[in-house]
Design a protein around this motif. Structure first.
Motif, PDB file in Angstrom:
ATOM      1  N   GLN A  90       2.599  -9.069   2.589  1.00 53.23           N
ATOM      2  CA  GLN A  90       2.691  -8.659   3.986  1.00 53.23           C
ATOM      3  C   GLN A  90       1.400  -9.005   4.745  1.00 53.23           C
ATOM      4  OE1 GLN A  90       3.813  -4.595   3.060  1.00 53.23           O
ATOM      5  NE2 GLN A  90       5.848  -4.921   3.959  1.00 53.23           N
ATOM      6  N   ALA A  91       0.258  -8.776   4.121  1.00 51.68           N
ATOM      7  CA  ALA A  91      -1.018  -9.137   4.757  1.00 51.68           C
ATOM      8  C   ALA A  91      -1.082 -10.650   4.983  1.00 51.68           C
ATOM      9  CB  ALA A  91      -2.189  -8.665   3.900  1.00 51.68           C
ATOM     10  N   ALA A  92      -0.628 -11.414   4.012  1.00 46.29           N
ATOM     11  CA  ALA A  92      -0.670 -12.874   4.112  1.00 46.29           C
ATOM     12  C   ALA A  92       0.197 -13.389   5.259  1.00 46.29           C
ATOM     13  CB  ALA A  92      -0.228 -13.513   2.795  1.00 46.29           C
ATOM     14  N   ILE A  93       1.301 -12.715   5.524  1.00 48.55           N
ATOM     15  CA  ILE A  93       2.203 -13.191   6.586  1.00 48.55           C
ATOM     16  C   ILE A  93       1.977 -12.469   7.916  1.00 48.55           C
ATOM     17  CG2 ILE A  93       3.919 -14.002   4.932  1.00 48.55           C
ATOM     18  CD1 ILE A  93       5.636 -11.538   5.627  1.00 48.55           C
ATOM     19  N   GLY A  94       1.031 -11.544   7.956  1.00 50.60           N
ATOM     20  CA  GLY A  94       0.622 -10.937   9.217  1.00 50.60           C
ATOM     21  C   GLY A  94       1.500  -9.811   9.725  1.00 50.60           C
ATOM     22  N   VAL A  95       2.103  -9.053   8.828  1.00 50.73           N
ATOM     23  CA  VAL A  95       2.863  -7.862   9.240  1.00 50.73           C
ATOM     24  C   VAL A  95       2.199  -6.637   8.625  1.00 50.73           C
ATOM     25  CG1 VAL A  95       5.033  -9.139   9.496  1.00 50.73           C
ATOM     26  CG2 VAL A  95       4.515  -8.012   7.315  1.00 50.73           C
ATOM     27  N   ALA A  96       2.627  -5.467   9.059  1.00 44.25           N
ATOM     28  CA  ALA A  96       2.059  -4.228   8.523  1.00 44.25           C
ATOM     29  C   ALA A  96       2.195  -4.212   7.004  1.00 44.25           C
ATOM     30  CB  ALA A  96       2.759  -3.018   9.138  1.00 44.25           C
ATOM     31  N   ASP A  97       1.084  -3.967   6.331  1.00 43.86           N
ATOM     32  CA  ASP A  97       1.107  -3.993   4.862  1.00 43.86           C
ATOM     33  C   ASP A  97       1.339  -2.581   4.320  1.00 43.86           C
ATOM     34  OD1 ASP A  97      -1.420  -3.155   5.669  1.00 43.86           O
ATOM     35  OD2 ASP A  97      -2.465  -4.187   4.062  1.00 43.86           O
ATOM     36  N   ASP A  98       2.597  -2.170   4.441  1.00 39.74           N
ATOM     37  CA  ASP A  98       2.977  -0.814   4.029  1.00 39.74           C
ATOM     38  C   ASP A  98       3.581  -0.766   2.620  1.00 39.74           C
ATOM     39  OD1 ASP A  98       5.498  -1.921   4.406  1.00 39.74           O
ATOM     40  OD2 ASP A  98       6.039  -0.617   6.073  1.00 39.74           O
ATOM     41  N   GLY A  99       3.783  -1.919   1.993  1.00 41.23           N
ATOM     42  CA  GLY A  99       4.313  -1.963   0.639  1.00 41.23           C
ATOM     43  C   GLY A  99       5.820  -1.815   0.551  1.00 41.23           C
ATOM     44  N   HIS A 100       6.488  -1.785   1.691  1.00 40.70           N
ATOM     45  CA  HIS A 100       7.955  -1.669   1.710  1.00 40.70           C
ATOM     46  C   HIS A 100       8.520  -2.932   2.346  1.00 40.70           C
ATOM     47  CE1 HIS A 100       7.675   2.469   0.442  1.00 40.70           C
ATOM     48  NE2 HIS A 100       6.736   2.640   1.357  1.00 40.70           N
ATOM     49  N   TRP A 101       9.241  -3.701   1.555  1.00 42.95           N
ATOM     50  CA  TRP A 101       9.805  -4.959   2.048  1.00 42.95           C
ATOM     51  C   TRP A 101      11.065  -4.658   2.824  1.00 42.95           C
ATOM     52  CZ3 TRP A 101       7.323  -9.293   2.392  1.00 42.95           C
ATOM     53  CH2 TRP A 101       8.029 -10.451   2.753  1.00 42.95           C
ATOM     54  N   GLY A 102      11.045  -4.979   4.110  1.00 42.95           N
ATOM     55  CA  GLY A 102      12.194  -4.706   4.953  1.00 42.95           C
ATOM     56  C   GLY A 102      12.487  -5.876   5.877  1.00 42.95           C
ATOM     57  N   PRO A 103      13.318  -5.652   6.899  1.00 43.93           N
ATOM     58  CA  PRO A 103      13.752  -6.752   7.762  1.00 43.93           C
ATOM     59  C   PRO A 103      12.632  -7.394   8.567  1.00 43.93           C
ATOM     60  CG  PRO A 103      14.606  -4.634   8.551  1.00 43.93           C
ATOM     61  CD  PRO A 103      13.977  -4.391   7.223  1.00 43.93           C
TER      62      PRO A 103
END
Length: 157
Positions: A90-103
Motif C-alpha cells: 500500500q505504501a509503494a502504491i501511495g494509498v493508506a497503509d492500513d494493512g487491509h486490502w480493499g477496493p
C-alpha cells in the motif's frame, strides 16, 4: 503464475527446522513460525502441511493482482507477515497503509505500471528490513532474497 510455481520459488528461501534465539519468530520450519502458529507442532510440520498453510493464509489475499506483484507479496508475507506485506505494498502504491486490502488499494494497483510497482515494492521491503534490529544477523540473507526476487520480477513482468 500458479500457486505451485510460487511455492516452489518460495520454499527455496525457507529452510528446514531452526530455533534461532535471534529470530523473533522462534521455532520455525519451512518458514512457518511458532509465533505466528502457536498451535502447530513446528518440529513435526511436513512440507505438505506448510504448503496448505501458505495456500490458505498467504496466497489468497491478492488473488486479483498481477502475477508478478502477487508473488512478491506472497514472499514478503511469508518472510515478514501478511499485514506487513500488505502495508508495504500500500505504501509503494501511495494509498493508506492500513494493512487491509480493499477496493481502493486494488483500484490503485490496477492503474499503475507493473514494473513501477515491483521496483517500489521491493524498495519498501529493503527499507523495512534495514530498520529491523535483527538486520545485522539476517540482513545478508535478506539481501540475497531480494536479489533473487528482483530477477523474478524482471522475468515475471
Amino acid at each position: 503464475m500458479d500457486f505451485d510455481t510460487a511455492f516452489d520459488r518460495l520454499i527455496g528461501h525457507e529452510g528446514g527446522y531452526v530455533n534461532n534465539p535471534a529470530d523473533p519468530g522462534g521455532e520455525t520450519k519451512f518458514g512457518i513460525s511458532k509465533r505466528s502458529y502457536p498451535d502447530v507442532n513446528i518440529a513435526a510440520l511436513t512440507l505438505a502441511d506448510a504448503k496448505a498453510i501458505y495456500r490458505r493464509d498467504f496466497w489468497q489475499p491478492l488473488a486479483d493482482a498481477h502475477p508478478a506483484v502477487r508473488f512478491q507479496a506472497f514472499d514478503f508475507a511469508v518472510n515478514s507477515g501478511i499485514q506487513t506485506a500488505i502495508r508495504k505494498l500500500q505504501a509503494a502504491i501511495g494509498v493508506a497503509d492500513d494493512g487491509h486490502w480493499g477496493p481502493i488499494s486494488a483500484a490503485r494497483l490496477a492503474e499503475m505500471d507493473v514494473s513501477d510497482v515491483l521496483m517500489l515494492y521491493i524498495a519498501e521491503r529493503l527499507d523495512f528490513w534495514r530498520k529491523l534490529r535483527t538486520f545485522q544477523t539476517f540482513g545478508a540473507g535478506w539481501a540475497g532474497r531480494a536479489a533473487v526476487n528482483l530477477r523474478y520480477a524482471a522475468k515475471d513482468n
